[in-house]
Design a protein around this motif. Structure first.
Motif, short mmCIF file in Angstrom:
data_model
loop_
_atom_site.label_atom_id
_atom_site.label_comp_id
_atom_site.label_asym_id
_atom_site.label_seq_id
_atom_site.Cartn_x
_atom_site.Cartn_y
_atom_site.Cartn_z
N ALA A 191 25.22 66.97 71.60
CA ALA A 191 26.20 68.12 72.30
C ALA A 191 27.05 67.53 73.83
O ALA A 191 27.90 68.40 73.99
N ASN A 192 26.46 67.33 74.36
CA ASN A 192 26.74 66.60 75.60
C ASN A 192 28.02 65.22 75.72
O ASN A 192 28.18 64.89 76.55
N LYS A 193 28.18 64.42 74.30
CA LYS A 193 28.80 63.51 74.27
C LYS A 193 29.80 63.82 73.07
O LYS A 193 29.51 63.73 71.86
N LYS A 194 30.88 64.00 73.16
CA LYS A 194 31.27 65.32 72.05
C LYS A 194 32.01 64.15 71.18
O LYS A 194 32.95 63.77 69.89
N ASP A 195 32.28 62.45 72.25
CA ASP A 195 33.05 61.34 71.03
C ASP A 195 32.39 60.43 70.49
O ASP A 195 32.77 59.17 69.42
N GLU A 221 37.39 65.30 70.90
CA GLU A 221 36.89 65.97 71.43
C GLU A 221 36.75 67.28 70.45
O GLU A 221 35.44 68.22 70.88
N SER A 222 37.66 67.05 69.83
CA SER A 222 37.84 68.80 69.03
C SER A 222 36.72 68.23 67.67
O SER A 222 36.84 69.41 67.28
N SER A 248 34.72 68.72 64.84
CA SER A 248 33.56 69.08 64.01
C SER A 248 32.39 68.55 63.11
O SER A 248 33.21 67.41 62.57
N LYS A 249 31.69 69.04 62.60
CA LYS A 249 30.57 68.82 61.92
C LYS A 249 31.23 68.98 60.38
O LYS A 249 30.78 67.75 59.93
N LEU A 299 25.93 65.67 65.45
CA LEU A 299 26.68 65.42 66.91
C LEU A 299 25.70 65.93 67.67
O LEU A 299 24.34 65.95 67.50
N ALA A 356 29.21 60.58 67.55
CA ALA A 356 27.76 61.02 66.41
C ALA A 356 27.07 59.77 65.64
O ALA A 356 27.70 58.69 65.51
#
Length: 261
Positions: A220-224, A196-197, A199-200, A218, A226
């Motif tokens: 926005a509301n689903k960080k796991d 979840e951490s 970055s692009k 990425l 891409a």
């Protein structure tokens, strides 16, 4: 062109340009196998879109020589089948020998020679007789319209429906979605199980190791999850094969598949 004994079963389709598959169940005492410029392919994965399937077949066979045409349809009679026509019978023979049994989209292809020349072959190799060939093929289609076993089955079913009234429709089975692992090649990759951490910039650095990277997106509301897009399918495939199951944070493996179109 000399007359060829008809095969016991003729594959009739909605296309006017489909040749007839040769009978492969000949006895040891029969005459030598008929060689043609067109290959008849069976046992193809029916879940693959027709345009993707045709492009895959053309890409697979073009390394053996010029491919004149690829014919495939998704109607009931032609599902899982295709015809690939080459510029010469020698090319077709070499392709059959080396590709027979190749697992295209996880299904081993069954390949034999088509019994008749396709329209594309006649146009290229015997153009002056093309109209004669076309008329003969159309006449053959008319004479077999009601003798083809599959057509007889559909006709009998239709007549039964007209006589007895429409049957009560059985409950429709839910559509089965193809697993992500078997999706056809695509220039866009779908990443799952990301930290979840992440970055692009981290993903850009990781995937830019492979050429032709176009964009990293990425959610926005689903960080796991891409999306990573390359300029072409080949570059995306290389990156996918290299980085699938890569431990981005040293612990969890990222899952990479082709994105659904």
């Amino acid at each position: 062109m000399s007359e060829i004994d008809p095969a016991p079963t003729i594959v009739d389709t909605a296309s006017d340009e489909i040749p007839i598959p040769i009978d492969t169940a000949a006895s040891p005492t029969s005459k030598p196998e008929y060689i043609s410029e067109t290959l008849y392919i069976q046992n193809l994965n029916e879940k693959i879109r027709i345009d993707v399937l045709k492009a895959s077949l053309r890409g697979l066979f073009k390394s053996y020589g010029e491919v004149l045409d690829v014919v495939a349809h998704n109607n009931l009679r032609m599902r899982g089948q295709a015809f690939v026509s080459f510029a010469s019978a020698d090319i077709a023979q070499k392709a059959l020998k080396e590709v027979k049994g190749f697992p295209l989209y996880s299904k081993p292809m069954q390949i034999s020679f088509a019994k008749t020349r396709s329209d594309a072959v006649v146009k290229r190799l015997d153009a002056e007789h093309y109209e004669e060939h076309k008329q003969r093929r159309q006449q053959h289609k008319k004479t077999t319209r009601y003798t083809n076993p599959l057509k007889q089955k559909f006709r009998a079913k239709r007549l039964a429906t007209e006589t007895d009234g429409p049957a009560i429709a059985a409950p429709r089975r839910p559509a089965v979605q193809m697993p992500d692992e078997y999706l056809p090649p695509n220039k866009i990759l779908f990443l799952q199980n990301l930290p979840e951490s992440v970055s692009k910039d981290q993903l850009m650095a990781l995937f830019s190791q492979y050429p032709n990277l176009h964009e990293v997106r990425l959610i926005a509301n689903k960080k796991d999850i891409a999306f990573v897009e390359y300029m072409d399918e080949g570059s995306a495939t290389v990156a996918k094969d290299a980085l699938h199951n890569y431990k981005l944070d040293g612990e969890n493996k990222i899952k990479i598949t082709f994105a659904r179109k």
